[in-house]
Motif scaffolding. Sequence first.
Motif, mmCIF file in Angstrom:
data_model
loop_
_atom_site.group_PDB
_atom_site.id
_atom_site.type_symbol
_atom_site.label_atom_id
_atom_site.label_comp_id
_atom_site.label_asym_id
_atom_site.label_seq_id
_atom_site.Cartn_x
_atom_site.Cartn_y
_atom_site.Cartn_z
ATOM 1 N N GLU A 11 0.747 -1.125 0.028
ATOM 2 C CA GLU A 11 0.013 0.123 0.040
ATOM 3 C C GLU A 11 0.799 1.352 -0.053
ATOM 4 O OE1 GLU A 11 -3.126 2.324 2.943
ATOM 5 O OE2 GLU A 11 -2.963 -0.141 3.087
ATOM 6 N N HIS A 12 1.984 1.160 0.973
ATOM 7 C CA HIS A 12 2.870 2.354 1.009
ATOM 8 C C HIS A 12 3.651 2.569 -0.380
ATOM 9 C CE1 HIS A 12 5.853 5.265 2.509
ATOM 10 N NE2 HIS A 12 6.694 4.357 2.441
ATOM 11 N N THR A 13 4.079 1.475 -0.912
ATOM 12 C CA THR A 13 4.820 1.329 -2.227
ATOM 13 C C THR A 13 4.146 2.246 -3.285
ATOM 14 O OG1 THR A 13 6.278 -0.401 -1.494
ATOM 15 C CG2 THR A 13 6.012 0.198 -3.829
ATOM 16 N N VAL A 14 2.967 1.682 -3.607
ATOM 17 C CA VAL A 14 1.825 2.016 -4.521
ATOM 18 C C VAL A 14 1.459 3.762 -4.277
ATOM 19 C CG1 VAL A 14 -0.372 2.095 -5.385
ATOM 20 C CG2 VAL A 14 0.951 -0.099 -5.042
ATOM 21 N N ALA A 15 1.599 4.082 -2.861
ATOM 22 C CA ALA A 15 1.298 5.602 -2.600
ATOM 23 C C ALA A 15 2.464 6.369 -2.858
ATOM 24 C CB ALA A 15 0.542 5.641 -1.013
ATOM 25 N N VAL A 16 3.527 5.730 -2.507
ATOM 26 C CA VAL A 16 4.802 6.699 -2.862
ATOM 27 C C VAL A 16 4.915 6.803 -4.434
ATOM 28 C CG1 VAL A 16 7.371 7.102 -2.468
ATOM 29 C CG2 VAL A 16 5.665 6.375 -0.603
ATOM 30 N N GLY A 17 4.689 5.702 -5.279
ATOM 31 C CA GLY A 17 4.931 5.722 -6.522
ATOM 32 C C GLY A 17 4.026 6.491 -7.364
ATOM 33 N N THR A 18 2.971 6.771 -6.749
ATOM 34 C CA THR A 18 1.920 7.638 -7.437
ATOM 35 C C THR A 18 2.309 9.000 -7.109
ATOM 36 O OG1 THR A 18 0.025 5.955 -7.064
ATOM 37 C CG2 THR A 18 -0.667 8.262 -7.381
ATOM 38 N N LEU A 19 2.670 9.351 -5.930
ATOM 39 C CA LEU A 19 2.997 10.782 -5.790
ATOM 40 C C LEU A 19 4.289 10.922 -6.456
ATOM 41 C CD1 LEU A 19 2.839 10.631 -1.806
ATOM 42 C CD2 LEU A 19 1.494 12.157 -3.255
ATOM 43 N N ALA A 20 5.088 10.040 -6.700
ATOM 44 C CA ALA A 20 6.285 10.250 -7.666
ATOM 45 C C ALA A 20 5.955 10.594 -8.820
ATOM 46 C CB ALA A 20 7.165 9.117 -7.646
ATOM 47 N N LEU A 21 5.008 9.873 -9.424
ATOM 48 C CA LEU A 21 4.522 10.093 -10.780
ATOM 49 C C LEU A 21 3.919 11.413 -11.023
ATOM 50 C CD1 LEU A 21 3.836 8.965 -13.645
ATOM 51 C CD2 LEU A 21 1.626 7.880 -12.987
ATOM 52 N N GLU A 22 3.201 11.898 -9.880
ATOM 53 C CA GLU A 22 2.346 12.937 -9.964
ATOM 54 C C GLU A 22 3.434 14.254 -10.201
ATOM 55 O OE1 GLU A 22 -0.591 14.098 -10.505
ATOM 56 O OE2 GLU A 22 -1.275 11.982 -10.611
ATOM 57 N N ALA A 23 4.515 14.155 -9.067
ATOM 58 C CA ALA A 23 5.587 15.178 -9.020
ATOM 59 C C ALA A 23 6.565 15.318 -10.439
ATOM 60 C CB ALA A 23 6.560 14.744 -8.106
ATOM 61 N N GLN A 80 5.142 15.073 -13.025
ATOM 62 C CA GLN A 80 4.208 15.912 -14.150
ATOM 63 C C GLN A 80 4.446 17.191 -13.892
ATOM 64 O OE1 GLN A 80 0.548 13.662 -13.788
ATOM 65 N NE2 GLN A 80 1.248 11.910 -14.811
ATOM 66 N N LEU A 81 4.368 17.489 -12.687
ATOM 67 C CA LEU A 81 4.490 18.916 -12.081
ATOM 68 C C LEU A 81 5.899 19.485 -12.295
ATOM 69 C CD1 LEU A 81 2.545 18.580 -8.809
ATOM 70 C CD2 LEU A 81 1.636 19.835 -10.875
ATOM 71 N N HIS A 82 7.066 18.583 -12.170
ATOM 72 C CA HIS A 82 8.317 19.143 -12.559
ATOM 73 C C HIS A 82 8.894 18.219 -13.443
ATOM 74 C CE1 HIS A 82 7.913 21.727 -8.785
ATOM 75 N NE2 HIS A 82 7.247 20.548 -7.923
ATOM 76 N N PRO A 83 8.692 18.624 -14.665
ATOM 77 C CA PRO A 83 8.997 17.538 -15.694
ATOM 78 C C PRO A 83 10.639 17.682 -16.041
ATOM 79 C CG PRO A 83 8.292 19.686 -16.597
ATOM 80 C CD PRO A 83 7.821 19.625 -15.285
ATOM 81 N N ARG A 84 11.512 18.561 -15.043
ATOM 82 C CA ARG A 84 13.093 18.198 -15.155
ATOM 83 C C ARG A 84 13.542 17.319 -14.345
ATOM 84 N NH1 ARG A 84 15.268 24.317 -13.970
ATOM 85 N NH2 ARG A 84 17.321 22.816 -13.998
ATOM 86 N N LEU A 85 12.726 16.726 -13.594
ATOM 87 C CA LEU A 85 13.094 15.430 -12.456
ATOM 88 C C LEU A 85 13.246 14.325 -13.542
ATOM 89 C CD1 LEU A 85 10.420 15.819 -9.593
ATOM 90 C CD2 LEU A 85 13.068 15.811 -9.593
ATOM 91 N N ASN A 86 14.026 13.397 -13.347
ATOM 92 C CA ASN A 86 14.081 12.202 -14.097
ATOM 93 C C ASN A 86 13.233 11.531 -13.548
ATOM 94 O OD1 ASN A 86 15.088 9.546 -14.942
ATOM 95 N ND2 ASN A 86 17.148 10.173 -14.849
ATOM 96 N N SER A 87 11.985 11.154 -14.264
ATOM 97 C CA SER A 87 10.866 10.574 -14.002
ATOM 98 C C SER A 87 11.358 9.067 -13.802
ATOM 99 C CB SER A 87 9.600 10.581 -14.724
ATOM 100 O OG SER A 87 10.099 10.159 -16.152
ATOM 101 N N ASP A 88 12.001 8.449 -14.753
ATOM 102 C CA ASP A 88 12.406 6.904 -14.531
ATOM 103 C C ASP A 88 13.199 6.618 -13.108
ATOM 104 O OD1 ASP A 88 11.380 6.337 -17.245
ATOM 105 O OD2 ASP A 88 13.201 7.462 -18.117
ATOM 106 N N LEU A 89 14.146 7.649 -12.851
ATOM 107 C CA LEU A 89 14.901 7.377 -11.820
ATOM 108 C C LEU A 89 13.995 7.426 -10.453
ATOM 109 C CD1 LEU A 89 17.278 6.950 -9.855
ATOM 110 C CD2 LEU A 89 17.702 9.444 -10.318
ATOM 111 N N LEU A 90 13.070 8.711 -10.394
ATOM 112 C CA LEU A 90 12.125 8.975 -9.319
ATOM 113 C C LEU A 90 11.013 7.666 -8.939
ATOM 114 C CD1 LEU A 90 11.722 10.350 -6.810
ATOM 115 C CD2 LEU A 90 10.213 11.854 -8.355
ATOM 116 N N ILE A 91 10.603 7.328 -10.120
ATOM 117 C CA ILE A 91 9.583 6.319 -9.972
ATOM 118 C C ILE A 91 10.229 4.989 -9.416
ATOM 119 C CG2 ILE A 91 7.780 5.135 -11.280
ATOM 120 C CD1 ILE A 91 7.252 7.625 -12.896
ATOM 121 N N THR A 92 11.360 4.531 -10.257
ATOM 122 C CA THR A 92 11.857 3.421 -9.734
ATOM 123 C C THR A 92 12.309 3.376 -8.341
ATOM 124 O OG1 THR A 92 12.798 3.278 -12.107
ATOM 125 C CG2 THR A 92 13.785 1.817 -10.269
#
Length: 307
Positions: A175-187, A189-201
Motif C-alpha cells: 500500500e505504501h509503495t503504491v502511494a509513494v509511486g503515485t506521488l512520484a508520478l504526479e511530482a 508531471q508537475l516538475h518535468p525536469r525531474l528524471n521520472s524513470d529514476l524517481l519512480i523506480t
Amino acid sequence: MMDPVAAPPHTAAPDAPTIATLRAGDEVEAVFACTRKERLMSRAGTPYLALELRDRTGAIPARVFRDADVAAARFDRGDLVTVAGRVERFRDQLQLDVRAIAKDAGADPAAFLPVAYCDLDELDGFLEHLANEVHDAGYAQLLAALLADASLRAEWRRAPCSRGGHHSYLGGLLEHTVAVGTLALEACQLHPRLNSDLLITAALVHDLGKTEEFTYGAEIAQSEAGRLLGHVELGLRIVEAAATRAPAMDADRRLALAHCVLTHHGADAAPNRRFGSAEALALYRLNALDASVKGALEHGVGLDGQA
C-alpha cells in the motif's frame, strides 16, 4: 474429566466468534493470539495469569485463576493459543474467564494479524501500472526482474511497513509503495525536469528491504536480519541482485538509484550527509508525506511516521 488448564478437546470451528462480536455471557472456544502474559497475585495471595488475547478484529483481556502456574507452562506470550472460557463483564469492560488454554500449533499466524483494508490484487495492478511508466531500459529491466520474482512478490504483498508506526499491518508495504509511486508520478508531471524513470523506480524499490525485516507469529516481530542490518541495507542487496539480471542497468544508474534508497529517510541517514540529486530529495519528501499522513490518520497527529 478434562484437565481444567489443558487445551480444549479441539481447535475452534471456522465460524468461531471473533473478539469484536463477543458479548457478556458468551461461551467461547476459539484460537487467539496471546500478546500479553503476566503472573500476578490476587488479594488472597494466590497466583493468576493476566492475558491479552487478540484476533484481527480486536483484543480482550483474559484471566486464568485456576491452576495458573500449570497453565503458564503450556504456552508463552507470542503463541497462538486455543482457549475455552466465558465472557464476563468486570468494571464495565469485557473480560474472558479462561477455563482451559494451551498452545495451538496448527493455526496460521497470518490469520490473526491486522491486514490492509485495500484490495491487494488491486494494489498489485497499480504496482505494475507504475512500473510500466518507467521507460529507461535499465530501470525498466530492473523492475521487470523484481516483478518476475514470485517469492519476492509474495513477501511484497504480505509485509507491513512497521510494527507500530505507519502501515503496521499485513499488506502495508504494498500500500505504501503504491502511494509513494503515485506521488512520484504526479511530482514528475508537475516538475518535468525531474528524471521520472529514476524517481519512480526509486519510489517503487525504496522499502523493498522490509520484505526481509519481519517475522510473523501472534505478533509482527523483527527478523534477525532486520535487527542487524535494517531494511535500507537489505533493500540495497535485493536491488543489486536484481540489477545483475538487467543488462542495461549500468554503474551510473545503480549509483543514482542506490543514493535515492540510502537517503529516503533524509540526508543525515546517508554517509555523505547531503542530497546528491533532486530525485533523492523528492523521494525523501514524498516518502515522509505518505508515512506521516498515514501515521496521523492511524495513530493521531504527532506521530513521527518515518519507518
